[in-house]
Write a protein that holds these residues in place. Structure first.
Motif: not given
Length: 75
Positions: A42-52, A55-62
């Motif tokens: 799901h990484r690609d979709r989650v990164e696209k969701a975070a970018a979209a 209000v930039q409320a989503i952070l993906v932590d690696y």
């Protein structure tokens, strides 16, 4: 991989739900539900969701992923 959503910042635009429906869901009119840990699939979709997110409320932590190219220090 870990997902963090600032629910104080989130305004329920639900762009993330449309882009990564296996990770995000909108319950009712405003309650965002999400899986804090997600698979590599799901990484690609989650990164696209975070970018979209408008209000930039989503952070993906690696941070739990191994660092590539760095040798472990042996004392």
């Amino acid at each position: 991989m870990r997902l963090v959503v600032d629910l104080n910042r989130c305004q329920g635009f639900a762009q993330c739900v449309f882009l990564a429906p296996d990770v995000f869901a909108l319950h009712g009119d405003e309650a965002l539900l999400f899986s804090p840990r997600f698979d590599e699939a799901h990484r690609d979709r989650v990164e696209k969701a975070a970018a979209a997110c408008p209000v930039q409320a989503i952070l993906v932590d690696y941070s739990d992923e191994p660092t590539k190219g760095v040798e472990p220090h042996v004392g």
